[in-house]
Write a protein that holds these residues in place. Structure first.
Motif, PDB file in Angstrom:
ATOM      1  N   GLN A 101       6.191  10.071  -9.906  1.00 56.42           N
ATOM      2  CA  GLN A 101       7.335  10.054  -8.989  1.00 56.42           C
ATOM      3  C   GLN A 101       6.923   9.554  -7.607  1.00 56.42           C
ATOM      4  OE1 GLN A 101       8.214  14.225  -9.682  1.00 56.42           O
ATOM      5  NE2 GLN A 101      10.246  13.681 -10.483  1.00 56.42           N
ATOM      6  N   LEU A 102       5.725   9.947  -7.165  1.00 55.86           N
ATOM      7  CA  LEU A 102       5.234   9.480  -5.865  1.00 55.86           C
ATOM      8  C   LEU A 102       5.010   7.969  -5.875  1.00 55.86           C
ATOM      9  CD1 LEU A 102       2.681  12.090  -4.481  1.00 55.86           C
ATOM     10  CD2 LEU A 102       4.597  11.072  -3.268  1.00 55.86           C
ATOM     11  N   ARG A 103       4.452   7.453  -6.974  1.00 53.49           N
ATOM     12  CA  ARG A 103       4.247   6.004  -7.079  1.00 53.49           C
ATOM     13  C   ARG A 103       5.594   5.268  -7.052  1.00 53.49           C
ATOM     14  NH1 ARG A 103       0.083   7.613 -10.681  1.00 53.49           N
ATOM     15  NH2 ARG A 103       1.385   7.194 -12.493  1.00 53.49           N
ATOM     16  N   ALA A 104       6.581   5.817  -7.739  1.00 52.51           N
ATOM     17  CA  ALA A 104       7.915   5.189  -7.755  1.00 52.51           C
ATOM     18  C   ALA A 104       8.519   5.190  -6.344  1.00 52.51           C
ATOM     19  CB  ALA A 104       8.836   5.922  -8.733  1.00 52.51           C
ATOM     20  N   LEU A 105       8.372   6.271  -5.621  1.00 58.21           N
ATOM     21  CA  LEU A 105       8.896   6.358  -4.259  1.00 58.21           C
ATOM     22  C   LEU A 105       8.131   5.399  -3.341  1.00 58.21           C
ATOM     23  CD1 LEU A 105      10.812   7.623  -2.237  1.00 58.21           C
ATOM     24  CD2 LEU A 105       9.241   9.572  -2.054  1.00 58.21           C
ATOM     25  N   SER A 106       6.837   5.318  -3.522  1.00 58.58           N
ATOM     26  CA  SER A 106       6.010   4.403  -2.737  1.00 58.58           C
ATOM     27  C   SER A 106       6.476   2.960  -2.920  1.00 58.58           C
ATOM     28  CB  SER A 106       4.547   4.546  -3.162  1.00 58.58           C
ATOM     29  OG  SER A 106       3.750   3.527  -2.628  1.00 58.58           O
ATOM     30  N   LEU A 107       6.752   2.595  -4.146  1.00 57.78           N
ATOM     31  CA  LEU A 107       7.231   1.240  -4.453  1.00 57.78           C
ATOM     32  C   LEU A 107       8.619   1.007  -3.862  1.00 57.78           C
ATOM     33  CD1 LEU A 107       6.695  -1.424  -5.917  1.00 57.78           C
ATOM     34  CD2 LEU A 107       7.615  -0.376  -7.988  1.00 57.78           C
ATOM     35  N   GLU A 108       9.456   2.031  -3.941  1.00 60.78           N
ATOM     36  CA  GLU A 108      10.836   1.912  -3.447  1.00 60.78           C
ATOM     37  C   GLU A 108      10.891   1.689  -1.937  1.00 60.78           C
ATOM     38  OE1 GLU A 108      14.642   4.891  -3.114  1.00 60.78           O
ATOM     39  OE2 GLU A 108      13.436   4.997  -4.941  1.00 60.78           O
ATOM     40  N   ILE A 109      10.013   2.319  -1.187  1.00 63.99           N
ATOM     41  CA  ILE A 109      10.072   2.212   0.277  1.00 63.99           C
ATOM     42  C   ILE A 109       9.244   1.049   0.829  1.00 63.99           C
ATOM     43  CG2 ILE A 109      10.562   4.674   0.572  1.00 63.99           C
ATOM     44  CD1 ILE A 109       7.621   5.032   1.443  1.00 63.99           C
ATOM     45  N   ALA A 110       8.468   0.378  -0.016  1.00 61.68           N
ATOM     46  CA  ALA A 110       7.614  -0.728   0.451  1.00 61.68           C
ATOM     47  C   ALA A 110       8.442  -1.980   0.729  1.00 61.68           C
ATOM     48  CB  ALA A 110       6.556  -1.043  -0.598  1.00 61.68           C
ATOM     49  N   PRO A 111       8.197  -2.638   1.859  1.00 60.17           N
ATOM     50  CA  PRO A 111       8.892  -3.904   2.125  1.00 60.17           C
ATOM     51  C   PRO A 111       8.375  -4.979   1.166  1.00 60.17           C
ATOM     52  CG  PRO A 111       7.220  -3.511   3.789  1.00 60.17           C
ATOM     53  CD  PRO A 111       7.255  -2.287   2.907  1.00 60.17           C
ATOM     54  N   THR A 112       9.184  -5.947   0.859  1.00 62.32           N
ATOM     55  CA  THR A 112       8.777  -6.954  -0.123  1.00 62.32           C
ATOM     56  C   THR A 112       7.897  -8.053   0.458  1.00 62.32           C
ATOM     57  OG1 THR A 112      10.825  -8.162   0.261  1.00 62.32           O
ATOM     58  CG2 THR A 112      10.785  -6.630  -1.599  1.00 62.32           C
ATOM     59  N   ASN A 113       7.946  -8.268   1.772  1.00 62.90           N
ATOM     60  CA  ASN A 113       7.201  -9.390   2.320  1.00 62.90           C
ATOM     61  C   ASN A 113       6.004  -9.023   3.192  1.00 62.90           C
ATOM     62  OD1 ASN A 113       8.762  -8.368   4.341  1.00 62.90           O
ATOM     63  ND2 ASN A 113       9.513 -10.339   5.078  1.00 62.90           N
ATOM     64  N   LYS A 114       5.802  -7.775   3.477  1.00 61.06           N
ATOM     65  CA  LYS A 114       4.671  -7.352   4.306  1.00 61.06           C
ATOM     66  C   LYS A 114       3.989  -6.134   3.696  1.00 61.06           C
ATOM     67  CE  LYS A 114       6.364  -9.208   8.584  1.00 61.06           C
ATOM     68  NZ  LYS A 114       5.497  -9.713   9.585  1.00 61.06           N
ATOM     69  N   THR A 115       3.769  -6.191   2.404  1.00 64.79           N
ATOM     70  CA  THR A 115       3.217  -5.046   1.682  1.00 64.79           C
ATOM     71  C   THR A 115       1.829  -4.679   2.184  1.00 64.79           C
ATOM     72  OG1 THR A 115       4.457  -5.813  -0.225  1.00 64.79           O
ATOM     73  CG2 THR A 115       2.788  -4.166  -0.633  1.00 64.79           C
ATOM     74  N   ARG A 116       1.003  -5.670   2.397  1.00 61.19           N
ATOM     75  CA  ARG A 116      -0.373  -5.431   2.849  1.00 61.19           C
ATOM     76  C   ARG A 116      -0.384  -4.637   4.158  1.00 61.19           C
ATOM     77  NH1 ARG A 116      -2.113 -10.740   3.279  1.00 61.19           N
ATOM     78  NH2 ARG A 116      -2.618 -10.733   1.075  1.00 61.19           N
ATOM     79  N   GLU A 117       0.393  -5.103   5.133  1.00 63.02           N
ATOM     80  CA  GLU A 117       0.441  -4.430   6.436  1.00 63.02           C
ATOM     81  C   GLU A 117       1.058  -3.032   6.319  1.00 63.02           C
ATOM     82  OE1 GLU A 117       1.563  -7.522   5.851  1.00 63.02           O
ATOM     83  OE2 GLU A 117       0.395  -8.835   7.171  1.00 63.02           O
ATOM     84  N   TRP A 118       2.092  -2.913   5.504  1.00 62.02           N
ATOM     85  CA  TRP A 118       2.785  -1.642   5.322  1.00 62.02           C
ATOM     86  C   TRP A 118       1.837  -0.555   4.815  1.00 62.02           C
ATOM     87  CZ3 TRP A 118       6.963   1.102   6.413  1.00 62.02           C
ATOM     88  CH2 TRP A 118       7.314   2.177   5.599  1.00 62.02           C
ATOM     89  N   PHE A 119       1.167  -0.844   3.705  1.00 61.53           N
ATOM     90  CA  PHE A 119       0.295   0.175   3.131  1.00 61.53           C
ATOM     91  C   PHE A 119      -0.947   0.418   3.991  1.00 61.53           C
ATOM     92  CE2 PHE A 119       2.628  -0.758  -0.890  1.00 61.53           C
ATOM     93  CZ  PHE A 119       3.183   0.506  -1.020  1.00 61.53           C
ATOM     94  N   GLY A 120      -1.439  -0.626   4.644  1.00 57.14           N
ATOM     95  CA  GLY A 120      -2.552  -0.441   5.577  1.00 57.14           C
ATOM     96  C   GLY A 120      -2.162   0.487   6.716  1.00 57.14           C
ATOM     97  N   ALA A 121      -0.948   0.283   7.237  1.00 57.01           N
ATOM     98  CA  ALA A 121      -0.447   1.135   8.323  1.00 57.01           C
ATOM     99  C   ALA A 121      -0.251   2.575   7.854  1.00 57.01           C
ATOM    100  CB  ALA A 121       0.868   0.571   8.863  1.00 57.01           C
ATOM    101  N   LEU A 122       0.305   2.749   6.651  1.00 62.43           N
ATOM    102  CA  LEU A 122       0.490   4.114   6.132  1.00 62.43           C
ATOM    103  C   LEU A 122      -0.855   4.824   5.951  1.00 62.43           C
ATOM    104  CD1 LEU A 122       3.321   3.868   3.422  1.00 62.43           C
ATOM    105  CD2 LEU A 122       3.470   4.783   5.745  1.00 62.43           C
ATOM    106  N   MET A 123      -1.847   4.092   5.447  1.00 66.71           N
ATOM    107  CA  MET A 123      -3.185   4.691   5.281  1.00 66.71           C
ATOM    108  C   MET A 123      -3.746   5.135   6.628  1.00 66.71           C
ATOM    109  SD  MET A 123      -5.062   2.183   2.610  1.00 66.71           S
ATOM    110  CE  MET A 123      -4.895   2.403   0.854  1.00 66.71           C
ATOM    111  N   ASP A 124      -3.659   4.247   7.621  1.00 63.11           N
ATOM    112  CA  ASP A 124      -4.160   4.591   8.955  1.00 63.11           C
ATOM    113  C   ASP A 124      -3.383   5.753   9.560  1.00 63.11           C
ATOM    114  OD1 ASP A 124      -6.015   2.574   8.760  1.00 63.11           O
ATOM    115  OD2 ASP A 124      -4.907   1.161  10.039  1.00 63.11           O
ATOM    116  N   TYR A 125      -2.066   5.732   9.416  1.00 64.81           N
ATOM    117  CA  TYR A 125      -1.231   6.799   9.960  1.00 64.81           C
ATOM    118  C   TYR A 125      -1.596   8.150   9.330  1.00 64.81           C
ATOM    119  CZ  TYR A 125       3.021   9.106  11.657  1.00 64.81           C
ATOM    120  OH  TYR A 125       3.901   9.953  12.269  1.00 64.81           O
TER     121      TYR A 125
END
Length: 194
Positions: free
Chosen positions: A73-97
């Motif tokens: 369920q967490l993976r599904a939510l993670s995919l749902e909230i991820a932007p389609t064109n800046k995935t790399r920056e998004w997940f990098g920012a979440l990790m840092d945050y």
């Protein structure tokens, strides 16, 4: 596993790592996180990336109790909230945050899963030490007897009795060496007898 993974990549994918989540999951030793991380960070495409920090950020933001949501369920939510064109920056920012601001101490959200067993004296440590010896000897033969003697002393220094150390270490070393042989990492040569 690494050797069989390399063969599959060579034979099935012409030497290139697959670029879809589903294909990556089919590879030996590749789990959901690794597959998603490769897709998100290497290819900058949406994937269900959930590491410990992203997990904590999502759970804190959506006010989710750790016992009320599965990894799927967490993976599904993670995919749902991820932007389609800046995935790399998004997940990098979440990790840092998650690592810097939404820490376990601040959020009260504990780590998920089982903690890894101690490394000192473990099979992982023995395997790594053997591989390091093989690499540092540049392909020269290392004697099994020398490996056993080193690890007998190590086991004694960790508090095992002499008899227990010899019996347990020998059995573990044989298991580890046989696995290294079957993985194609080392070759077992028989010493000539005098």
């Amino acid at each position: 596993r690494l050797h069989s993974l390399a063969k599959i990549i060579r034979d099935k994918y012409n030497g290139s790592l697959p670029d879809t989540y589903e294909q990556l999951l089919e590879l030996p030793g590749v789990g959901p996180y690794t597959a998603a991380a490769v897709v998100a960070f290497a290819h900058n495409r949406p994937a269900p990336v959930v590491d410990v920090n992203i997990r904590r950020v999502i759970m804190h933001h959506f006010n989710i109790e750790s016992s009320s949501i599965s990894d799927r369920q967490l993976r599904a939510l993670s995919l749902e909230i991820a932007p389609t064109n800046k995935t790399r920056e998004w997940f990098g920012a979440l990790m840092d945050y998650g690592a810097l601001k939404q820490t376990a101490r601040r959020t009260g959200i504990p780590k998920a899963g089982v903690s890894q067993s101690a490394f000192e004296g473990s099979d992982r440590q023995i395997r790594g030490w053997i591989v390091k010896q093989v690499l540092s000897n540049r392909g020269e033969t290392i004697r099994l007897r020398d490996v056993q003697e080193y690890w007998h002393e190590k086991a004694l220094s960790l508090g095992e009795t002499h008899t227990t150390a010899i019996a347990s270490v020998n059995a573990r070393i044989w298991k580890i060496v046989n696995k290294l042989v079957s993985d194609g990492v080392v070759e077992l040569l028989h010493e000539p007898t005098d």
